[in-house]
Motif scaffolding. Structure first.
Motif, mmCIF file in Angstrom:
data_model
loop_
_atom_site.group_PDB
_atom_site.id
_atom_site.type_symbol
_atom_site.label_atom_id
_atom_site.label_comp_id
_atom_site.label_asym_id
_atom_site.label_seq_id
_atom_site.Cartn_x
_atom_site.Cartn_y
_atom_site.Cartn_z
ATOM 1 N N ALA A 121 -1.593 -4.206 -7.690
ATOM 2 C CA ALA A 121 -2.082 -3.770 -6.382
ATOM 3 C C ALA A 121 -3.078 -4.787 -5.837
ATOM 4 N N CYS A 167 -13.060 -2.335 -1.437
ATOM 5 C CA CYS A 167 -11.750 -1.770 -1.109
ATOM 6 C C CYS A 167 -10.898 -1.585 -2.358
ATOM 7 N N SER A 168 -11.016 -2.505 -3.311
ATOM 8 C CA SER A 168 -10.300 -2.330 -4.580
ATOM 9 C C SER A 168 -10.787 -1.061 -5.275
ATOM 10 N N GLU A 188 -8.158 6.203 -4.998
ATOM 11 C CA GLU A 188 -6.964 6.785 -4.369
ATOM 12 C C GLU A 188 -5.835 6.924 -5.394
ATOM 13 N N TRP A 209 -9.183 1.819 -3.531
ATOM 14 C CA TRP A 209 -7.783 1.942 -3.951
ATOM 15 C C TRP A 209 -7.699 2.577 -5.338
ATOM 16 N N ALA A 258 0.830 -1.204 0.000
ATOM 17 C CA ALA A 258 0.000 0.000 0.000
ATOM 18 C C ALA A 258 0.866 1.257 0.000
ATOM 19 N N ASN A 316 -8.737 -8.872 -0.194
ATOM 20 C CA ASN A 316 -9.192 -7.497 -0.388
ATOM 21 C C ASN A 316 -10.618 -7.469 -0.916
ATOM 22 N N THR A 349 -7.655 -1.271 4.619
ATOM 23 C CA THR A 349 -7.694 -0.342 3.494
ATOM 24 C C THR A 349 -8.043 1.057 3.962
ATOM 25 N N SER A 351 -5.436 2.976 5.707
ATOM 26 C CA SER A 351 -4.266 3.292 4.877
ATOM 27 C C SER A 351 -4.522 4.380 3.839
ATOM 28 N N LEU A 352 -5.766 4.755 3.631
ATOM 29 C CA LEU A 352 -6.075 5.763 2.616
ATOM 30 C C LEU A 352 -5.498 7.124 2.999
ATOM 31 N N LEU A 397 -5.878 -4.449 -9.884
ATOM 32 C CA LEU A 397 -6.411 -4.341 -8.526
ATOM 33 C C LEU A 397 -7.181 -5.603 -8.173
#
Length: 178
Positions: free
Chosen positions: A87, A96-97, A103, A100, A46, A92, A132, A135-136, A62
């Protein structure tokens, strides 16, 4: 009370709040699971994903661990000169993918996005959503993720996602000196 005294009190209050914010952030980063690399091994992935040079990814894959096992960015680069990034994160969730992807799109403009959906048919635990969301970096993406709390997607409270220390406050017993 004079005007100078009011300004002095205002500056002191702002300085206190700034110090409190710095201390709070430091405690959150220590207590939060995302800094515990041994438990969340994909935290490195990440951090690496979010630290890539701007506009350096042509193909982005992803998904869950299925993505990690089946997609080789190095092979694409060696055979075709295409810059790619995998990624994939263990178990996951598809949502959440999607987060990501949002992001990553803040810094990258991949030409192709491969979106693996194996976890669409699985029920991941709360911890996989939390790794997730914790960590964003982007406030707008985190806000969107937290709206899902209001819709009942998560067991933990929205407040615990905003302030991870509320979730991990008992973790101090596990901490040790490096």
């Amino acid at each position: 009370m004079g005007r100078t005294q009011k300004w002095k009190q205002l500056v002191q209050a702002v300085a206190f709040l700034c110090c409190l914010l710095v201390v709070w952030s430091g405690i959150n980063s220590v207590m939060c699971h995302s800094s515990d690399i041994t438990f969340w091994a994909n935290t490195y992935r990440a951090r690496d994903l979010l630290s890539q040079k701007e506009q350096s990814i042509d193909v982005l894959a992803l998904g869950s661990s299925q993505t990690i096992r089946s997609f080789s960015p190095m092979k694409l680069y060696e055979d075709y000169g295409i810059s790619a990034y995998c990624a994939g994160f263990e178990r996951n969730p598809v949502m959440c993918s999607y987060l990501w992807l949002k992001e990553v799109l803040k810094e990258q403009s991949p030409r192709v996005v491969l979106f693996e959906v194996y976890m669409l048919f699985k029920e991941p635990s709360e911890a996989y959503y939390r790794k997730t969301i914790d960590s964003l970096n982007s406030p707008s993406v985190k806000k969107e993720a937290l709206q899902l709390c209001d819709e009942g997607y998560f067991e933990d409270s929205k407040l615990s996602y905003l302030f991870p220390i509320l979730k991990y406050h008992t973790r101090y017993t596990e901490l040790s000196e490096l």
